[in-house]
Design an enzyme around this catalytic site. Structure first.
Site, PDB file in Angstrom:
ATOM      1  N   LYS A  19       0.837  -1.211   0.000  1.00 10.94           N
ATOM      2  CA  LYS A  19       0.000   0.000   0.000  1.00 10.94           C
ATOM      3  C   LYS A  19       0.869   1.258   0.000  1.00 10.94           C
ATOM      4  O   LYS A  19       0.637   2.186  -0.772  1.00 10.94           O
ATOM      5  CB  LYS A  19      -0.917  -0.045   1.243  1.00 10.94           C
ATOM      6  CG  LYS A  19      -1.839   1.144   1.401  1.00 10.94           C
ATOM      7  CD  LYS A  19      -3.045   0.792   2.250  1.00 10.94           C
ATOM      8  CE  LYS A  19      -2.766   0.779   3.735  1.00 10.94           C
ATOM      9  NZ  LYS A  19      -2.568   2.106   4.328  1.00 10.94           N
ATOM     10  N   SER A  20       1.879   1.290   0.860  1.00 11.85           N
ATOM     11  CA  SER A  20       2.727   2.485   0.958  1.00 11.85           C
ATOM     12  C   SER A  20       3.435   2.766  -0.363  1.00 11.85           C
ATOM     13  O   SER A  20       3.531   3.916  -0.810  1.00 11.85           O
ATOM     14  CB  SER A  20       3.796   2.285   2.039  1.00 11.85           C
ATOM     15  OG  SER A  20       3.191   2.170   3.300  1.00 11.85           O
ATOM     16  N   GLY A  91      -4.760   8.126   5.730  1.00 13.19           N
ATOM     17  CA  GLY A  91      -3.801   9.047   6.347  1.00 13.19           C
ATOM     18  C   GLY A  91      -2.606   9.299   5.442  1.00 13.19           C
ATOM     19  O   GLY A  91      -2.084  10.419   5.371  1.00 13.19           O
ATOM     20  N   SER A 164       7.314   8.566  12.318  1.00 13.26           N
ATOM     21  CA  SER A 164       6.199   8.423  11.380  1.00 13.26           C
ATOM     22  C   SER A 164       6.689   8.663   9.965  1.00 13.26           C
ATOM     23  O   SER A 164       7.180   9.754   9.637  1.00 13.26           O
ATOM     24  CB  SER A 164       5.089   9.425  11.733  1.00 13.26           C
ATOM     25  OG  SER A 164       4.239   9.612  10.621  1.00 13.26           O
ATOM     26  N   ASP A 312       1.818  -1.582  11.821  1.00 10.80           N
ATOM     27  CA  ASP A 312       0.498  -2.005  11.342  1.00 10.80           C
ATOM     28  C   ASP A 312       0.206  -3.470  11.662  1.00 10.80           C
ATOM     29  O   ASP A 312      -0.920  -3.945  11.452  1.00 10.80           O
ATOM     30  CB  ASP A 312       0.387  -1.777   9.831  1.00 10.80           C
ATOM     31  CG  ASP A 312       0.370  -0.287   9.485  1.00 10.80           C
ATOM     32  OD1 ASP A 312       0.025   0.534  10.361  1.00 10.80           O
ATOM     33  OD2 ASP A 312       0.709   0.061   8.339  1.00 10.80           O
ATOM     34  N   ARG A 343      -6.312   1.431  18.145  1.00  6.53           N
ATOM     35  CA  ARG A 343      -6.089  -0.019  18.016  1.00  6.53           C
ATOM     36  C   ARG A 343      -5.700  -0.682  19.333  1.00  6.53           C
ATOM     37  O   ARG A 343      -5.881  -1.895  19.472  1.00  6.53           O
ATOM     38  CB  ARG A 343      -5.049  -0.302  16.926  1.00  6.53           C
ATOM     39  CG  ARG A 343      -5.607  -0.055  15.538  1.00  6.53           C
ATOM     40  CD  ARG A 343      -4.633  -0.399  14.433  1.00  6.53           C
ATOM     41  NE  ARG A 343      -5.266  -0.165  13.129  1.00  6.53           N
ATOM     42  CZ  ARG A 343      -4.611   0.050  12.002  1.00  6.53           C
ATOM     43  NH1 ARG A 343      -3.279   0.078  11.999  1.00  6.53           N
ATOM     44  NH2 ARG A 343      -5.263   0.238  10.879  1.00  6.53           N
TER      45      ARG A 343
HETATM   46  C1  S3P Z   1       2.476   4.586   6.217  1.00  8.03           C
HETATM   47  C2  S3P Z   1       3.085   4.826   7.411  1.00  8.03           C
HETATM   48  C3  S3P Z   1       2.598   4.319   8.696  1.00  8.03           C
HETATM   49  C4  S3P Z   1       1.556   3.221   8.545  1.00  8.03           C
HETATM   50  C5  S3P Z   1       0.577   3.502   7.460  1.00  8.03           C
HETATM   51  C6  S3P Z   1       1.270   3.739   6.122  1.00  8.03           C
HETATM   52  C7  S3P Z   1       3.058   5.176   4.988  1.00  8.03           C
HETATM   53  O1  S3P Z   1       2.024   5.397   9.410  1.00  8.03           O
HETATM   54  O2  S3P Z   1       0.876   3.009   9.762  1.00  8.03           O
HETATM   55  O3  S3P Z   1      -0.326   2.408   7.310  1.00  8.03           O
HETATM   56  O4  S3P Z   1       2.697   4.737   3.881  1.00  8.03           O
HETATM   57  O5  S3P Z   1       3.894   6.068   5.117  1.00  8.03           O
HETATM   58  P1  S3P Z   1       2.961   6.368  10.297  1.00  8.03           P
HETATM   59  O6  S3P Z   1       4.183   6.558   9.513  1.00  8.03           O
HETATM   60  O7  S3P Z   1       2.212   7.628  10.517  1.00  8.03           O
HETATM   61  O8  S3P Z   1       3.181   5.588  11.564  1.00  8.03           O
END
Ligand code: S3P
Length: 426
Positions: A19-20, A91, A164, A312, A343
């Site tokens: 996903k990222s 997010g 993060s 996650d 969570r």
């Molecule tokens: C992500 C970073 C993570 C993760 C999210 C995807 C990303 O969040 O929990 O599902 O794609 O950069 P954080 O970096 O805010 O912890």
């Protein structure tokens, strides 16, 4: 759901795209000159939110059978949005696009669903404002909707209070447009997909310890991207095979980037039987994982720098810990309170309903394993990772598990129930 599993889980799963990495492919492709082709793109709701935002920003994005093709507008070619940018539940979409929008010569407004609207945005508003951005929380509560009017940004060094990748990436993307060098230091290293991928697009990002540094860029160049399978999606089948007697599954093409592989370290510490085949270390590393049922998993302690590497996967790990002997302690995981749901609370409440011996702490959970779980009504809070984790818990408990809003798996793994059923029947 009540499963009738005789001989464990068997078969193979082609793990869907990360996903990222899928989000980033679309975003960087949109800012690049030329065409970006993304293979094994995750067609989950979150990544589709990213596509829809960039379509509103004037980017032509095509979906063919096997790939997504982004016809880049170049770093300075985005158009004022044709409508409000709806980030849905994502997010990553919100925080990363904010870094880009902060430098564009127009005003944008971003909204999200009820979960996203309650998640903290000050964590990006603060550093982007330090760079000179004009970004406000419309309701003044530090949350969405956000209104962003582009301006000339300045390079900063930012000491982030949270590990993060979303915060880090937002700042690095803004840094592409700044008038000087920008760097971010995190308390622990978060996933580094932005750093790796921006370099392949022609930017200059360097890392030293937990600091990432970016130079302003003039241009980015379209790329061909092969997205590895998402280890966060693989985690459900890793856990399933480990806890259901008789299981042996092969999980194909799983991304094992060292900033994401905390689940594998935890499994190893618990004594899990996992082996690797077809290791590819080029770019984003990947491997096929062979996971076998492991009786006598051991409780473990999970804390400190490993937390961002499995952030996650903690819901799934909490359930695995219920099936392990002894105590599992999870610390330094307060970030879980501000994910798609709280969570920590949601896992503790639902596992307690299933008969687990689990307690919530300020920044984690303590789980005394070995108590058999029984069926219950699970409130997923519309959180995809909660729904998937409890679908796995349901494989190995007495009685029926009912999960509310179970279709929320569409956020990150639309084929989840289909792939799970295949393993049960093969
Ligand atoms: C992500 C970073 C993570 C993760 C999210 C995807 C990303 O969040 O929990 O599902 O794609 O950069 P954080 O970096 O805010 O912890």
């Amino acid at each position: 759901m009540e499963y009738n599993i005789k001989n464990g889980l068997h078969g193979e799963v082609n793990i869907p795209g990360d996903k990222s990495i899928s989000h980033r492919g679309v975003m960087f492709g949109a800012l690049a000159n030329g065409t970006t082709e993304i293979y094994n793109f995750l067609r989950g709701a979150d990544c589709l939110s990213t596509i829809s935002c960039f379509a509103k920003l004037g980017v032509d994005i095509e979906a063919t059978r096997d790939r997504i093709v982004v016809h880049g507008n170049g770093m300075r070619g985005l158009k004022a949005p044709s409508a409000i940018l709806d980030c849905g539940n994502s997010g990553t979409t919100t925080r990363l696009i904010s870094g880009i929008l902060a430098a564009q010569p127009f005003t944008s407004t971003m909204v999200g669903d009820s979960s996203l609207k309650s998640r903290p945005m000050k964590r990006i508003i603060t550093p982007l404002s330090m760079m000179g951005a004009n970004i406000v929380s419309v309701l003044g509560n530090g949350c969405m909707p956000l209104r962003i009017t582009g301006s000339q940004l300045h390079g900063i060094h930012y000491q982030s209070p949270v590990a993060s990748a979303q915060v880090k990436s937002s700042i690095l993307l803004a840094g592409l447009y700044a008038d000087g060098v920008t760097s971010v230091t995190e308390p622990a290293l978060s996933r580094n997909h932005t750093e790796l991928m921006l370099n392949t697009f022609g930017a200059n990002v360097t890392t030293s310890g937990t600091t990432a540094t970016i130079e302003p860029a003039e241009e980015l160049y379209g790329q061909k991207i092969n997205v590895p399978g998402d280890i966060s999606s693989a985690a459900y089948f890793i856990a399933a095979a480990l806890i259901v007697p008789g299981s042996e599954v092969v999980l194909r093409n799983v991304g094992i980037n060292h900033t994401r592989d905390g689940i594998l370290t935890v499994c190893k510490n618990m004594g899990a039987d996992i082996s690797y085949e077809n290791l590819t270390m080029k770019g984003e590393p990947s491997a096929d994982l062979i996971v076998r049922y492991t009786p006598g998993l051991k409780g473990t302690v999970i804390e400190g720098d490993i937390i961002p590497k499995l952030i996650d996967e903690i819901p799934m790990i909490a359930i695995m810990a219920c099936y392990a002997d002894g105590t599992t302690i999870i610390r330094d995981a307060a970030e879980l309170k501000v994910k798609e749901s709280n969570r920590l609370r949601v896992m503790v409440d639902n596992l307690t309903a299933m008969g687990a011996d689990i307690e919530e702490t300020d920044d984690g959970m303590i789980i005394h394993g070995g108590k058999p779980l029984h069926g219950a009504v699970i409130n997923s809070h519309n959180d995809h990772r909660v729904a998937m984790s409890f679908s796995i818990a349901a494989l190995n408990c007495e009685g029926e598990v009912t999960i509310t809003q179970k279709d929320c798996v569409n956020i990150s793994y639309p084929r989840f129930y289909i792939d799970l059923k295949k393993l049960i029947h093969e």
